[in-house]
Design a protein around this motif. Structure first.
Motif, PDB file in Angstrom:
ATOM      1  N   LEU A  60       0.851  -1.175   0.000  1.00 44.81           N
ATOM      2  CA  LEU A  60       0.000   0.000   0.000  1.00 44.81           C
ATOM      3  C   LEU A  60       0.891   1.230   0.000  1.00 44.81           C
ATOM      4  O   LEU A  60       1.823   1.336   0.809  1.00 44.81           O
ATOM      5  CB  LEU A  60      -0.915   0.024   1.233  1.00 44.81           C
ATOM      6  N   ALA A  61       0.625   2.149  -0.909  1.00 43.46           N
ATOM      7  CA  ALA A  61       1.327   3.432  -0.925  1.00 43.46           C
ATOM      8  C   ALA A  61       0.358   4.473  -0.388  1.00 43.46           C
ATOM      9  O   ALA A  61      -0.668   4.767  -1.013  1.00 43.46           O
ATOM     10  CB  ALA A  61       1.759   3.785  -2.345  1.00 43.46           C
ATOM     11  N   TYR A  62       0.662   5.006   0.783  1.00 48.47           N
ATOM     12  CA  TYR A  62      -0.251   5.948   1.433  1.00 48.47           C
ATOM     13  C   TYR A  62       0.490   7.252   1.699  1.00 48.47           C
ATOM     14  O   TYR A  62       1.462   7.276   2.460  1.00 48.47           O
ATOM     15  CB  TYR A  62      -0.777   5.363   2.740  1.00 48.47           C
ATOM     16  N   GLU A  63       0.051   8.320   1.054  1.00 46.97           N
ATOM     17  CA  GLU A  63       0.646   9.649   1.217  1.00 46.97           C
ATOM     18  C   GLU A  63       2.168   9.596   1.091  1.00 46.97           C
ATOM     19  O   GLU A  63       2.914   9.985   1.981  1.00 46.97           O
ATOM     20  CB  GLU A  63       0.206  10.277   2.535  1.00 46.97           C
ATOM     21  N   ARG A  64       2.604   9.060  -0.050  1.00 49.49           N
ATOM     22  CA  ARG A  64       4.025   9.008  -0.400  1.00 49.49           C
ATOM     23  C   ARG A  64       4.864   8.191   0.577  1.00 49.49           C
ATOM     24  O   ARG A  64       6.019   8.519   0.849  1.00 49.49           O
ATOM     25  CB  ARG A  64       4.592  10.433  -0.533  1.00 49.49           C
ATOM     26  N   GLN A  65       4.277   7.149   1.136  1.00 53.30           N
ATOM     27  CA  GLN A  65       5.040   6.204   1.944  1.00 53.30           C
ATOM     28  C   GLN A  65       4.634   4.791   1.547  1.00 53.30           C
ATOM     29  O   GLN A  65       3.442   4.514   1.340  1.00 53.30           O
ATOM     30  CB  GLN A  65       4.802   6.416   3.440  1.00 53.30           C
ATOM     31  N   LEU A  66       5.608   3.894   1.418  1.00 53.34           N
ATOM     32  CA  LEU A  66       5.362   2.544   0.933  1.00 53.34           C
ATOM     33  C   LEU A  66       5.335   1.563   2.097  1.00 53.34           C
ATOM     34  O   LEU A  66       6.299   1.454   2.850  1.00 53.34           O
ATOM     35  CB  LEU A  66       6.448   2.136  -0.061  1.00 53.34           C
ATOM     36  N   ARG A  90      16.333  -4.520   2.330  1.00 52.35           N
ATOM     37  CA  ARG A  90      16.172  -3.860   3.628  1.00 52.35           C
ATOM     38  C   ARG A  90      15.474  -2.501   3.478  1.00 52.35           C
ATOM     39  O   ARG A  90      14.590  -2.151   4.269  1.00 52.35           O
ATOM     40  CB  ARG A  90      17.533  -3.699   4.295  1.00 52.35           C
ATOM     41  N   ILE A  91      15.840  -1.723   2.473  1.00 55.19           N
ATOM     42  CA  ILE A  91      15.226  -0.412   2.265  1.00 55.19           C
ATOM     43  C   ILE A  91      13.762  -0.570   1.862  1.00 55.19           C
ATOM     44  O   ILE A  91      12.886   0.166   2.334  1.00 55.19           O
ATOM     45  CB  ILE A  91      16.008   0.397   1.213  1.00 55.19           C
ATOM     46  N   ASN A  92      13.475  -1.525   0.987  1.00 61.62           N
ATOM     47  CA  ASN A  92      12.099  -1.708   0.519  1.00 61.62           C
ATOM     48  C   ASN A  92      11.142  -2.070   1.644  1.00 61.62           C
ATOM     49  O   ASN A  92       9.981  -1.643   1.642  1.00 61.62           O
ATOM     50  CB  ASN A  92      12.050  -2.789  -0.560  1.00 61.62           C
ATOM     51  N   VAL A  93      11.584  -2.872   2.605  1.00 63.98           N
ATOM     52  CA  VAL A  93      10.682  -3.331   3.659  1.00 63.98           C
ATOM     53  C   VAL A  93      10.702  -2.423   4.890  1.00 63.98           C
ATOM     54  O   VAL A  93      10.064  -2.737   5.894  1.00 63.98           O
ATOM     55  CB  VAL A  93      11.017  -4.780   4.072  1.00 63.98           C
ATOM     56  N   SER A  94      11.392  -1.279   4.831  1.00 68.16           N
ATOM     57  CA  SER A  94      11.523  -0.394   5.994  1.00 68.16           C
ATOM     58  C   SER A  94      10.558   0.783   5.949  1.00 68.16           C
ATOM     59  O   SER A  94      10.841   1.829   6.535  1.00 68.16           O
ATOM     60  CB  SER A  94      12.967   0.115   6.101  1.00 68.16           C
ATOM     61  N   GLU A  95       9.425   0.633   5.251  1.00 65.99           N
ATOM     62  CA  GLU A  95       8.403   1.684   5.124  1.00 65.99           C
ATOM     63  C   GLU A  95       9.010   2.990   4.629  1.00 65.99           C
ATOM     64  O   GLU A  95       8.869   4.043   5.256  1.00 65.99           O
ATOM     65  CB  GLU A  95       7.662   1.871   6.448  1.00 65.99           C
ATOM     66  N   PRO A  96       9.664   2.962   3.456  1.00 68.46           N
ATOM     67  CA  PRO A  96      10.353   4.162   2.969  1.00 68.46           C
ATOM     68  C   PRO A  96       9.391   5.226   2.455  1.00 68.46           C
ATOM     69  O   PRO A  96       8.271   4.924   2.024  1.00 68.46           O
ATOM     70  CB  PRO A  96      11.206   3.617   1.816  1.00 68.46           C
ATOM     71  N   ARG A  97       9.839   6.462   2.517  1.00 69.68           N
ATOM     72  CA  ARG A  97       9.146   7.564   1.852  1.00 69.68           C
ATOM     73  C   ARG A  97       9.413   7.455   0.353  1.00 69.68           C
ATOM     74  O   ARG A  97      10.469   6.985  -0.071  1.00 69.68           O
ATOM     75  CB  ARG A  97       9.635   8.906   2.371  1.00 69.68           C
ATOM     76  N   ILE A  98       8.439   7.914  -0.456  1.00 70.61           N
ATOM     77  CA  ILE A  98       8.525   7.777  -1.905  1.00 70.61           C
ATOM     78  C   ILE A  98       8.708   9.142  -2.540  1.00 70.61           C
ATOM     79  O   ILE A  98       7.910  10.064  -2.307  1.00 70.61           O
ATOM     80  CB  ILE A  98       7.252   7.131  -2.479  1.00 70.61           C
ATOM     81  N   GLY A  99       9.742   9.286  -3.351  1.00 69.23           N
ATOM     82  CA  GLY A  99       9.930  10.485  -4.158  1.00 69.23           C
ATOM     83  C   GLY A  99       9.844  10.114  -5.630  1.00 69.23           C
ATOM     84  O   GLY A  99      10.325   9.047  -6.036  1.00 69.23           O
ATOM     85  N   ARG A 100       9.236  10.969  -6.430  1.00 67.79           N
ATOM     86  CA  ARG A 100       9.129  10.710  -7.861  1.00 67.79           C
ATOM     87  C   ARG A 100      10.311  11.366  -8.575  1.00 67.79           C
ATOM     88  O   ARG A 100      10.694  12.490  -8.281  1.00 67.79           O
ATOM     89  CB  ARG A 100       7.817  11.277  -8.420  1.00 67.79           C
ATOM     90  N   GLY A 224      -2.356   3.892   7.002  1.00 68.11           N
ATOM     91  CA  GLY A 224      -2.960   5.208   7.087  1.00 68.11           C
ATOM     92  C   GLY A 224      -1.942   6.261   7.448  1.00 68.11           C
ATOM     93  O   GLY A 224      -0.730   6.024   7.440  1.00 68.11           O
ATOM     94  N   ARG A 225      -2.442   7.422   7.818  1.00 69.53           N
ATOM     95  CA  ARG A 225      -1.571   8.562   8.102  1.00 69.53           C
ATOM     96  C   ARG A 225      -0.668   8.308   9.296  1.00 69.53           C
ATOM     97  O   ARG A 225       0.411   8.894   9.417  1.00 69.53           O
ATOM     98  CB  ARG A 225      -2.444   9.793   8.350  1.00 69.53           C
TER      99      ARG A 225
END
Length: 235
Positions: A60-66, A90-100, A224-225
């Motif tokens: 789930l991508a919620y408000e630019r966080q994966l 490790r980075i993928n499963v650490s709830e990273p922030r998403i930048g385009r 969620g948020r």
């Protein structure tokens, strides 16, 4: 500045769907003969290749966080020493922030940061993930302190936490068209209200949440948020 707040939930996840490879030159795993690490995102699922290990689950991508929740199934291939890329996973499963970026994504968390280059579209096969809550469904949370959530008839729910139980109604979140739901408690137990620090589950369910349930209804992910909660379903 004057502006508005546009909630980006699973509707944005559909825009992020695609195949991605790690940028920045060959990794140590690639130099040892592994294929480039790859992440495939669909609207509600992910498929990850770290050089020798295939893993998959809910996304789930919620408000630019994966947020990810692995199914627990993985396939090993050519896993000789040095052929996996643990940092990528490790980075993928650490709830990273998403930048385009112009041609992909930037993922950043306390585990590190990396750039991903988009290489193609998502395979046409359906992942079978659903966002529907059905009466009789029983969720057992495996993080956030544990607890259970039971979906009852008449859009009712029963949430049990270590501090007590909460009952109420749930509905589609106002203004949502992409699976977001809102839980409205009739009242919160006094024990939970006296808790000096909000219980993790209580905090997550105090706002709109997106939900994804696995294709064989064995795992679920709420996001969620205020974070995410991962659960297993009782049959």
């Amino acid at each position: 500045m004057v502006g508005g707040l546009d909630r980006r939930g699973s509707s944005e996840a559909a825009a992020l769907a695609g195949r991605y490879e790690l940028e920045g030159g060959a990794t140590a795993a690639q130099r040892n003969g592994a294929k480039p690490p790859e992440l495939i995102l669909t609207r509600n699922a992910y498929y990850l290749w770290d050089g020798c290990n295939h893993a998959e689950g809910l996304a789930l991508a919620y408000e630019r966080q994966l947020f990810l929740h692995g199914s627990g199934l993985s396939t090993l291939a050519n896993c000789m020493p040095g052929r996996d890329d643990p940092r990528f996973k490790r980075i993928n499963v650490s709830e990273p922030r998403i930048g385009r970026t112009l041609d992909g994504l930037l993922l950043s968390s306390t585990a590190g940061a990396m750039r991903l280059r988009r290489t193609g579209e998502v395979p046409s096969t359906s992942d079978g993930v659903t966002t529907r809550l059905k009466p009789g469904t029983n969720f057992t949370f495996i993080d956030r302190g544990g607890g259970t959530l039971v979906i009852l008839a008449g859009n009712r729910f029963h949430l049990t936490q270590s501090c007590g139980a909460t009952e109420g109604r749930w509905r589609a979140a106002p203004g949502e068209r992409d699976g977001g739901v809102r839980f409205g408690p009739d009242r919160t137990t006094e024990t939970c209200m006296r808790d000096p620090a909000p219980h993790p589950l209580q905090r997550i369910y105090s706002d709109n949440v997106d939900v994804a349930i696995g294709p064989i209804r064995d795992i679920a992910l709420f996001a969620g948020r205020f974070g995410s909660a991962r659960a297993r379903l009782a049959h």
